[in-house]
Design a protein around this motif. Structure first.
Motif, mmCIF file in Angstrom:
data_model
loop_
_atom_site.group_PDB
_atom_site.id
_atom_site.type_symbol
_atom_site.label_atom_id
_atom_site.label_comp_id
_atom_site.label_asym_id
_atom_site.label_seq_id
_atom_site.Cartn_x
_atom_site.Cartn_y
_atom_site.Cartn_z
ATOM 1 N N HIS A 107 -1.038 -2.573 2.634
ATOM 2 C CA HIS A 107 -1.289 -2.132 1.221
ATOM 3 C C HIS A 107 -0.866 -3.044 0.218
ATOM 4 C CE1 HIS A 107 -0.413 0.779 4.451
ATOM 5 N NE2 HIS A 107 0.915 0.664 4.479
ATOM 6 N N LEU A 108 -0.005 -3.935 0.655
ATOM 7 C CA LEU A 108 0.276 -5.088 -0.626
ATOM 8 C C LEU A 108 -0.838 -6.146 -0.277
ATOM 9 C CD1 LEU A 108 2.058 -6.555 -2.377
ATOM 10 C CD2 LEU A 108 3.414 -7.508 -0.714
ATOM 11 N N ALA A 109 -1.378 -6.511 0.948
ATOM 12 C CA ALA A 109 -2.484 -7.203 0.902
ATOM 13 C C ALA A 109 -3.796 -6.668 0.177
ATOM 14 C CB ALA A 109 -2.844 -7.661 2.541
ATOM 15 N N TYR A 110 -3.823 -5.656 0.029
ATOM 16 C CA TYR A 110 -5.149 -4.449 -0.639
ATOM 17 C C TYR A 110 -4.790 -5.158 -2.069
ATOM 18 C CZ TYR A 110 -7.882 -0.649 -2.174
ATOM 19 O OH TYR A 110 -8.830 0.069 -2.763
ATOM 20 N N ILE A 111 -3.861 -4.834 -2.707
ATOM 21 C CA ILE A 111 -3.337 -5.150 -3.939
ATOM 22 C C ILE A 111 -3.776 -6.543 -4.302
ATOM 23 C CG2 ILE A 111 -1.749 -4.862 -5.718
ATOM 24 C CD1 ILE A 111 -0.602 -2.385 -4.413
ATOM 25 N N ILE A 112 -3.259 -7.427 -3.496
ATOM 26 C CA ILE A 112 -3.189 -8.973 -4.112
ATOM 27 C C ILE A 112 -4.797 -9.205 -3.915
ATOM 28 C CG2 ILE A 112 -2.882 -11.177 -3.185
ATOM 29 C CD1 ILE A 112 -0.277 -10.091 -2.038
ATOM 30 N N LEU B 236 3.788 1.631 -9.793
ATOM 31 C CA LEU B 236 4.413 0.442 -8.943
ATOM 32 C C LEU B 236 3.937 -0.794 -9.525
ATOM 33 C CD1 LEU B 236 5.632 -0.701 -6.352
ATOM 34 C CD2 LEU B 236 3.400 -0.304 -5.186
ATOM 35 N N ILE B 237 2.515 -0.807 -9.778
ATOM 36 C CA ILE B 237 1.893 -2.251 -10.430
ATOM 37 C C ILE B 237 2.701 -2.584 -11.747
ATOM 38 C CG2 ILE B 237 0.057 -3.115 -11.495
ATOM 39 C CD1 ILE B 237 -1.508 -1.621 -9.340
#
Length: 666
Positions: free
Chosen positions: A144-149, A524-525
């Motif tokens: 999920h974090l990788a998706y956002i990055i 969150l962002i």
């Protein structure tokens, strides 16, 4: 683990010398109080050395026994905890702490050279090989974090904050000393350079491992097998990598399996991915991405819950400005043998791709579809996968195939086939299809949509299938909400129907396995950008909380959608309205299951029996088929469908019976 150390005695030094051991400085060696030198032979010591005791005996396969100790090895700046066995190291081991009960035999070199972050902070150029979407990896990276990055490059402040956090994590894990955990086995291996290795890891026959971390643990050990070559990597707990795998700049998630000459560079693989034989270049492989066949190339794409057929291929450039194009195949899709997609393209969730598609289709608003090539044209069959046995079978098998044993799960995976994420797309799909009817006329034979064609009959069936799936989801939601409780009046029903959280309304996202409201991800962002959230652990805790609260938020979303879909004010709903919705739901469930039943029956047709009973008559063919495949009525999936019809019918009847006394009341 040793807590106190002492210097070697003169007698111990003399014994070691007699056993062909040497040291640049005997005074630089410290040992545990109970140390004895009797199991150390042909060993060269250099730099600062600490050693525990050598009391344990290892029992090898076949019953052969070896006592812990040191034989034919050179050590430089190393700490050895109790009961380590190291022998036959061709070159040396330098700058390592080695845990108790570890077994190291027949290796070339194990060394840390200079300062190393052991793979943490490595930039992985996913999706765009030329750069622009780099994801810096670290030990606890989630999908999920990788998706956002990777995808939120329109929020540069966000990306900057996240990169700073990961850089700080990498700096914290930077050292001139590596570690090999307890109960580790390393045998018949070539070069290990700047690699940290967790507890209970097994490395057997690897060729080269450079700049990485293997996060093995007792609950879920990692296995690295023959001829593996890896550079700039992180391997998560439970992963198995073997049989000639070559990987460069990769993150390997929990319980992933790579084998049989699979190669990958600049790619991220998250929980339960499987790769064999083929190749991956710059891909974002979300949970359960599977590619097992030769000649399959996954390149510059984002996938999750994917099943790639043999020879599946994509192109990420058109020979103009280089490999700059990318594509997204949303969750649950399949590519058939020899399928091809020319990026850029976007394929909707739970779709089937067959043939070659070169006109950059975007089917993201039409999930559960077939995208088929016919006469060099792309044809779309909307919603047809909702009645496919394969789709339902996949949905059932994914949770059963979750091989993660580590109690700390890095990825929060939602397995639901029907969710706000897919249902919102179906609502959009119905509007899209009806808009095509209005624009081109209801009598048109073929409609054009996003570089694909849709036959009139397929369009009408698509609307029907999507409507049934929406009725099924909303009915499931309301029955689940009202389960167990006995209601005295309609006010109690309405009170129970009222959402318990405001979170959930609006658009939902699939962050590579995590299904959550966009509003919560936006919050969150914003918290990261404003530095209200300043750590990676806080971010991962937020993902976990969203996953745990999924069903409460799902109901908030369903509550709002029901009012529009059924044209009813839910806050004024009565038992009569509930019974009407349950009847609609029951018809949708049974009719979809009937379609699945019919689809399953095709697998037992005369055509399916071709090749059975090859030297006999039709009766022998039937017997041979039944002996191998079983009878239709006794098939496990068929029985599951029939049981599902019975169970769901009973569930609806039970709710109707429970509230029937309130019919006709206000």
């Amino acid at each position: 683990m040793c807590k106190t150390f002492r210097k070697l005695t003169d007698l111990e030094i003399e014994t070691l010398k007699q056993q062909h051991c040497t040291s640049d400085d005997w005074s630089a060696i410290e040992v545990a109080e109970a140390f004895t030198p009797e199991y150390i032979f042909h060993t060269r010591f250099s730099g600062k050395i600490r050693m525990g005791v050598f009391e344990k005996e290892f029992i090898l396969p076949g019953g052969f026994r070896k006592h812990s100790g040191l034989r034919h090895v050179s050590l430089h700046n190393c700490t050895l905890e109790n009961n380590v066995l190291i022998e036959n190291v061709s070159n040396y081991i330098a700058n390592y702490n080695i845990g108790e009960n570890s077994f190291i035999q027949n290796v070339n070199v194990i060394v840390v050279e200079g300062k190393s972050s052991f793979g943490n902070g490595t930039e992985v150029s996913v999706l765009c090989e030329t750069g622009g979407r780099e994801v810096p990896i670290y030990n606890k990276l989630s999908a999920h974090l990788a998706y956002i990055i990777a995808l939120y490059r329109h929020r540069p402040v966000l990306i900057g904050k996240l990169r700073e956090m990961i850089a700080a994590y990498a700096e914290k894990h930077t050292s001139e000393i590596g570690y090999i955990g307890k109960n580790v086995e390393i045998i018949n291996t070539g070069t290990i350079k700047n690699v940290c290795i967790g507890d209970f890891c097994e490395i057997n026959g690897a060729s080269k491992l450079e700049n990485g971390t293997i996060n093995s643990n007792e609950n879920d050990p990692v296995k690295i097998g023959c001829n593996v070559m890896a550079e700039d990597f992180i391997v998560s707990s439970g992963a198995h990598i073997s049989d000639g795998v070559v990987m460069v700049r990769c993150f390997i998630g929990q319980a992933c399996s790579l084998s049989h000459l699979f190669s990958a560079h600049d790619s991220l693989f998250f929980s339960n991915c499987q790769g064999e034989n083929g190749e991956a270049c710059a891909i974002f492989a979300g949970p359960y991405t599977v590619s097992m066949h030769k000649s399959s190339l996954l390149i510059a794409g984002m996938f999750s819950f994917l099943n790639a057929g043999s020879g599946s291929n994509q192109s990420n450039h058109m020979y103009k400005l280089g490999p700059i194009h990318q594509g997204i195949v949303e969750r649950g899709s399949k590519t058939t043998s020899d399928s091809y997609i020319l990026w850029p393209a976007k394929i909707g969730a739970f779709s089937l791709v067959m043939g070659r598609h070169v006109r950059h289709p975007d089917t993201s608003d039409l999930p559960f579809s077939y995208l088929i090539e016919k006469g060099n044209e792309s044809y779309l069959v909307p919603g047809v996968n909702l009645k496919s046995v394969g789709t339902i079978r996949d949905a059932q098998k994914w949770p059963k195939r979750d091989k993660r044993k580590d109690p700390e799960k890095l990825d929060n995976i939602n397995f639901n086939l029907l969710s706000p994420y897919t249902i919102q797309k179906m609502l959009t799909a119905i509007e899209v299809l009806r808009s095509l009817q209005r624009t081109s006329g209801e009598t048109s034979e073929v409609y054009s949509y996003q570089s694909a064609n849709i036959h009139n009959g397929s369009l009408l069936k698509g609307i029907l299938l999507y409507s049934k799936a929406i009725n099924k989801f909303l009915g499931n939601s309301i029955i689940k909400r009202l389960e167990i409780t006995r209601f005295k009046d309609n006010d109690e029903i309405r009170k129970r129907l009222k959402p318990t959280t405001k979170a959930g309304n609006g658009e939902w996202l699939d962050l590579s396995g995590l299904i959550a409201p966009k509003s919560e991800i936006d919050k969150l962002i914003s918290d990261i950008e404003s530095e209200k959230i300043t750590s990676l652990d806080e971010i991962n805790d937020t993902f976990t909380r969203l996953h745990q609260n999924y069903y409460d938020m799902e109901w908030t979303w369903a509550y709002e959608i029901m009012q529009k879909w059924y044209d009813k004010d839910i806050s004024q709903m009565k038992a009569d309205d509930i019974i009407e919705i349950v009847n609609i739901w029951r018809e949708a469930v049974v009719s979809l299951d009937d379609m699945l039943y019919a689809d399953a029956k095709k697998e037992f047709s005369i055509t399916a029996k071709t090749g059975f009973g090859v030297d006999g008559n039709s009766q022998q063919k039937n017997i041979d088929f039944e002996q191998v495949r079983g009878a239709f009525d006794s098939n496990t999936f068929v029985q599951t469908v029939n049981e599902h019809i019975r169970a769901k019918t009973a569930l609806g009847n039970e709710l109707i019976e429970r509230i029937s006394s309130l019919q006709g009341k206000i």
